[in-house]
Design a protein around this motif. Structure first.
Motif, PDB file in Angstrom:
ATOM      1  N   ARG A 309       0.850  -1.190   0.000  1.00 38.13           N
ATOM      2  CA  ARG A 309       0.000   0.000   0.000  1.00 38.13           C
ATOM      3  C   ARG A 309       0.891   1.246   0.000  1.00 38.13           C
ATOM      4  NH1 ARG A 309      -4.289  -0.404   4.778  1.00 38.13           N
ATOM      5  NH2 ARG A 309      -2.316  -0.661   5.917  1.00 38.13           N
ATOM      6  N   ALA A 310       0.321   2.369  -0.495  1.00 39.21           N
ATOM      7  CA  ALA A 310       1.076   3.625  -0.545  1.00 39.21           C
ATOM      8  C   ALA A 310       0.922   4.344   0.789  1.00 39.21           C
ATOM      9  CB  ALA A 310       0.572   4.509  -1.683  1.00 39.21           C
ATOM     10  N   PHE A 311       2.013   4.913   1.243  1.00 37.34           N
ATOM     11  CA  PHE A 311       1.994   5.714   2.463  1.00 37.34           C
ATOM     12  C   PHE A 311       3.055   6.802   2.303  1.00 37.34           C
ATOM     13  CE2 PHE A 311       5.276   2.616   3.090  1.00 37.34           C
ATOM     14  CZ  PHE A 311       6.257   3.241   3.846  1.00 37.34           C
ATOM     15  N   ARG A 312       2.871   7.921   3.031  1.00 35.45           N
ATOM     16  CA  ARG A 312       3.799   9.048   2.953  1.00 35.45           C
ATOM     17  C   ARG A 312       4.927   8.843   3.972  1.00 35.45           C
ATOM     18  NH1 ARG A 312       2.387  13.425  -0.029  1.00 35.45           N
ATOM     19  NH2 ARG A 312       0.202  13.626  -0.687  1.00 35.45           N
ATOM     20  N   SER A 313       6.163   8.978   3.442  1.00 36.20           N
ATOM     21  CA  SER A 313       7.331   8.861   4.292  1.00 36.20           C
ATOM     22  C   SER A 313       8.552   9.283   3.472  1.00 36.20           C
ATOM     23  CB  SER A 313       7.518   7.422   4.802  1.00 36.20           C
ATOM     24  OG  SER A 313       8.715   7.336   5.561  1.00 36.20           O
ATOM     25  N   HIS A 314       9.532   9.851   4.161  1.00 30.79           N
ATOM     26  CA  HIS A 314      10.766  10.231   3.463  1.00 30.79           C
ATOM     27  C   HIS A 314      11.653   9.002   3.191  1.00 30.79           C
ATOM     28  CE1 HIS A 314      10.121  14.577   3.785  1.00 30.79           C
ATOM     29  NE2 HIS A 314       9.691  14.370   5.055  1.00 30.79           N
ATOM     30  N   ASP A 315      11.432   7.905   3.917  1.00 39.07           N
ATOM     31  CA  ASP A 315      12.260   6.703   3.758  1.00 39.07           C
ATOM     32  C   ASP A 315      11.364   5.518   3.381  1.00 39.07           C
ATOM     33  OD1 ASP A 315      14.534   8.171   4.618  1.00 39.07           O
ATOM     34  OD2 ASP A 315      13.916   7.850   6.716  1.00 39.07           O
ATOM     35  N   PRO A 316      11.871   4.615   2.496  1.00 38.86           N
ATOM     36  CA  PRO A 316      11.082   3.421   2.152  1.00 38.86           C
ATOM     37  C   PRO A 316      11.017   2.457   3.338  1.00 38.86           C
ATOM     38  CG  PRO A 316      13.244   3.322   1.107  1.00 38.86           C
ATOM     39  CD  PRO A 316      13.162   4.671   1.743  1.00 38.86           C
ATOM     40  N   GLY A 317      10.034   1.527   3.295  1.00 40.90           N
ATOM     41  CA  GLY A 317       9.894   0.568   4.387  1.00 40.90           C
ATOM     42  C   GLY A 317       8.476   0.059   4.457  1.00 40.90           C
ATOM     43  N   HIS A 318       7.978  -0.103   5.665  1.00 44.77           N
ATOM     44  CA  HIS A 318       6.640  -0.624   5.897  1.00 44.77           C
ATOM     45  C   HIS A 318       5.702   0.508   6.340  1.00 44.77           C
ATOM     46  CE1 HIS A 318       9.218  -4.216   6.201  1.00 44.77           C
ATOM     47  NE2 HIS A 318       8.126  -4.901   5.781  1.00 44.77           N
ATOM     48  N   CYS A 319       4.419   0.300   6.075  1.00 43.22           N
ATOM     49  CA  CYS A 319       3.404   1.259   6.522  1.00 43.22           C
ATOM     50  C   CYS A 319       3.162   1.076   8.019  1.00 43.22           C
ATOM     51  CB  CYS A 319       2.110   1.082   5.739  1.00 43.22           C
ATOM     52  SG  CYS A 319       1.319  -0.522   5.994  1.00 43.22           S
ATOM     53  N   ARG A 320       2.278   1.884   8.564  1.00 40.71           N
ATOM     54  CA  ARG A 320       2.032   1.865   9.991  1.00 40.71           C
ATOM     55  C   ARG A 320       1.427   0.542  10.441  1.00 40.71           C
ATOM     56  NH1 ARG A 320      -1.749   6.532  11.979  1.00 40.71           N
ATOM     57  NH2 ARG A 320      -0.040   7.704  10.973  1.00 40.71           N
ATOM     58  N   ASP A 321       0.497  -0.021   9.685  1.00 38.27           N
ATOM     59  CA  ASP A 321      -0.152  -1.272  10.099  1.00 38.27           C
ATOM     60  C   ASP A 321       0.838  -2.443  10.089  1.00 38.27           C
ATOM     61  OD1 ASP A 321      -2.461   0.169  10.357  1.00 38.27           O
ATOM     62  OD2 ASP A 321      -3.222  -0.373   8.362  1.00 38.27           O
ATOM     63  N   CYS A 322       1.673  -2.475   9.037  1.00 42.07           N
ATOM     64  CA  CYS A 322       2.633  -3.597   8.954  1.00 42.07           C
ATOM     65  C   CYS A 322       3.685  -3.501  10.070  1.00 42.07           C
ATOM     66  CB  CYS A 322       3.317  -3.614   7.591  1.00 42.07           C
ATOM     67  SG  CYS A 322       2.172  -4.022   6.247  1.00 42.07           S
ATOM     68  N   ARG A 323       4.070  -2.270  10.368  1.00 35.93           N
ATOM     69  CA  ARG A 323       5.058  -2.122  11.453  1.00 35.93           C
ATOM     70  C   ARG A 323       4.460  -2.569  12.768  1.00 35.93           C
ATOM     71  NH1 ARG A 323       6.207   2.903   8.941  1.00 35.93           N
ATOM     72  NH2 ARG A 323       4.989   4.001  10.571  1.00 35.93           N
ATOM     73  N   ALA A 324       3.188  -2.339  12.990  1.00 35.99           N
ATOM     74  CA  ALA A 324       2.539  -2.772  14.248  1.00 35.99           C
ATOM     75  C   ALA A 324       2.488  -4.301  14.326  1.00 35.99           C
ATOM     76  CB  ALA A 324       1.147  -2.167  14.344  1.00 35.99           C
ATOM     77  N   GLN A 325       2.214  -4.960  13.191  1.00 31.83           N
ATOM     78  CA  GLN A 325       2.162  -6.428  13.201  1.00 31.83           C
ATOM     79  C   GLN A 325       3.530  -7.027  13.483  1.00 31.83           C
ATOM     80  OE1 GLN A 325       0.476  -7.690   9.462  1.00 31.83           O
ATOM     81  NE2 GLN A 325      -1.543  -6.684   9.886  1.00 31.83           N
ATOM     82  N   TYR A 326       4.555  -6.444  12.878  1.00 31.59           N
ATOM     83  CA  TYR A 326       5.908  -6.957  13.097  1.00 31.59           C
ATOM     84  C   TYR A 326       6.326  -6.750  14.548  1.00 31.59           C
ATOM     85  CZ  TYR A 326       6.352  -7.425   8.051  1.00 31.59           C
ATOM     86  OH  TYR A 326       6.192  -7.785   6.757  1.00 31.59           O
ATOM     87  N   TRP A 327       5.932  -5.682  15.171  1.00 32.92           N
ATOM     88  CA  TRP A 327       6.284  -5.429  16.551  1.00 32.92           C
ATOM     89  C   TRP A 327       5.574  -6.393  17.486  1.00 32.92           C
ATOM     90  CZ3 TRP A 327       5.593   0.560  16.172  1.00 32.92           C
ATOM     91  CH2 TRP A 327       6.676   1.118  15.465  1.00 32.92           C
ATOM     92  N   GLU A 328       4.326  -6.766  17.188  1.00 32.47           N
ATOM     93  CA  GLU A 328       3.598  -7.721  18.037  1.00 32.47           C
ATOM     94  C   GLU A 328       4.210  -9.123  17.915  1.00 32.47           C
ATOM     95  OE1 GLU A 328      -0.452  -7.581  16.891  1.00 32.47           O
ATOM     96  OE2 GLU A 328      -0.868  -5.561  17.730  1.00 32.47           O
ATOM     97  N   ALA A 329       4.589  -9.462  16.657  1.00 32.45           N
ATOM     98  CA  ALA A 329       5.208 -10.810  16.480  1.00 32.45           C
ATOM     99  C   ALA A 329       6.551 -10.884  17.185  1.00 32.45           C
ATOM    100  CB  ALA A 329       5.366 -11.097  14.973  1.00 32.45           C
ATOM    101  N   ALA A 330       7.260  -9.791  17.191  1.00 34.85           N
ATOM    102  CA  ALA A 330       8.569  -9.795  17.844  1.00 34.85           C
ATOM    103  C   ALA A 330       8.378  -9.866  19.371  1.00 34.85           C
ATOM    104  CB  ALA A 330       9.371  -8.567  17.450  1.00 34.85           C
TER     105      ALA A 330
END
Length: 330
Positions: A309-330
């Motif tokens: 999905r497209a999201f605004r950010s100066h750096d490439p990576g994951h969107c807010r929802d994906c970052r939350a999922q990765y943090w819960e799995a970790a």
């Protein structure tokens, strides 16, 4: 069903002697034996006085001597207001019926003496004015009054009517007319605004002075009414120089000064001074003033590495929802 109106005039019209005019006013004359005032047709039918002035004049003439007839006193008596009454009094003064003078009383007080003349035409013909005395109420029978002033047939007076004994009339004493000059009331005008100063350039260089002087002297070639004296040209030079300093061309200045000139033009220098002051254009904006305003930086779009999905950010990576999922799995 028609409504009946009580009217006492039709029975009385039968007593009017013939001939009765086919149209217009019909005079029903009833003799006066007391409380009446002789008013000349020169006032009642004056061609130049307004109806308010005629009414005020008749009212003043009917009052006894010593009655207050100032603007405020008449305005308190009638509904016309002080402005209309003051205008009516000025009309009566202009045609010689009224005279108002300022006299000094005892203890330094000042009062206004009002004199009403019932026949100003007679005063002009004789060169003298009568002495100021009490108002005289005529008690003569009305038929003579009606025949002289109203031009209607003389009615037959009632035999039982006994006129009152007339009041004594003071002998007229010749007094020079110049002894009591009329006093004119000042007109109420709005306060005048101070005149705006003529614009001046920041620096009146010799080049600007020469160009402005030549422009003003040349105006009469384009509008013959704008003939200026040397003193007028010298006075208006700073105003034209201020226009030239603001990058106004001579054609623009000429059109502003010569358009829609009044006919006739009595004071060309005053008109040019007003237009140079009132129509002065603002200074031209600079290059930096006309530049486009800088826009705030916009955060670019990035594609999420997880959900794409497209999201605004100066750096490439994951969107807010994906970052939350990765943090819960970790």
């Amino acid at each position: 069903m028609d409504t009946q109106h009580d009217n006492a005039l039709p029975p009385a019209l039968a007593g009017i002697p013939a001939p009765v005019p086919p149209s217009g006013v019909v005079h029903l004359v009833i003799p006066h034996t007391s409380r009446f005032t002789v008013v000349g047709n020169h006032l009642a039918q004056h061609a130049d006085l307004s109806l308010v002035a005629i009414g005020v004049g008749v009212h003043i003439q009917s009052l006894p001597a010593g009655t207050e007839v100032g603007i405020k006193a008449l305005a308190a008596r009638f509904p016309e207001g002080e402005v209309k009454i003051a205008r009516a009094l000025r009309e009566l003064e202009a045609h010689g019926y009224l005279s108002r003078t300022r006299v000094r009383l005892t203890k330094g007080r000042v009062a206004t003496r009002t004199v009403f003349c019932n026949q100003p035409g007679a005063v002009l013909r004789g060169g003298v004015v009568p002495v100021v005395g009490p108002a005289v109420r005529s008690t003569a029978p009305a038929p003579t009054l009606v025949r002289e002033h109203a031009h209607v047939p003389e009615p037959v007076p009632e035999p039982t009517a006994v006129p009152e004994e007339p009041q004594p009339v003071p002998e007229p004493v010749p007094v020079p007319e110049a002894a009591r000059p009329p006093v004119r009331l000042p007109l109420r005008t709005a306060p005048t605004q101070p005149r705006r100063p003529l614009p001046h350039p920041q620096t009146l260089t010799p080049e600007l002075r020469q160009a402005a002087s030549a422009f003003l002297a040349d105006l009469r070639r384009h509008a013959e009414e704008l003939v200026l004296s040397e003193e007028g040209v010298e006075e208006l030079v700073p105003g034209v120089a201020a226009w030239l300093e603001r990058d106004a061309t001579t054609d623009v200045i000429r059109r502003a000064l010569t358009a829609d000139l009044p006919k006739p033009l009595k004071h060309p220098a005053r008109l040019l001074r007003h237009r140079l002051t009132a129509l002065l254009p603002p200074p031209l904006p600079g290059v930096h003033d006309l530049a486009q305003p800088c826009r705030a930086p916009v955060t670019p779009f990035q594609t999420c590495d997880g959900c794409e999905r497209a999201f605004r950010s100066h750096d490439p990576g994951h969107c807010r929802d994906c970052r939350a999922q990765y943090w819960e799995a970790a």
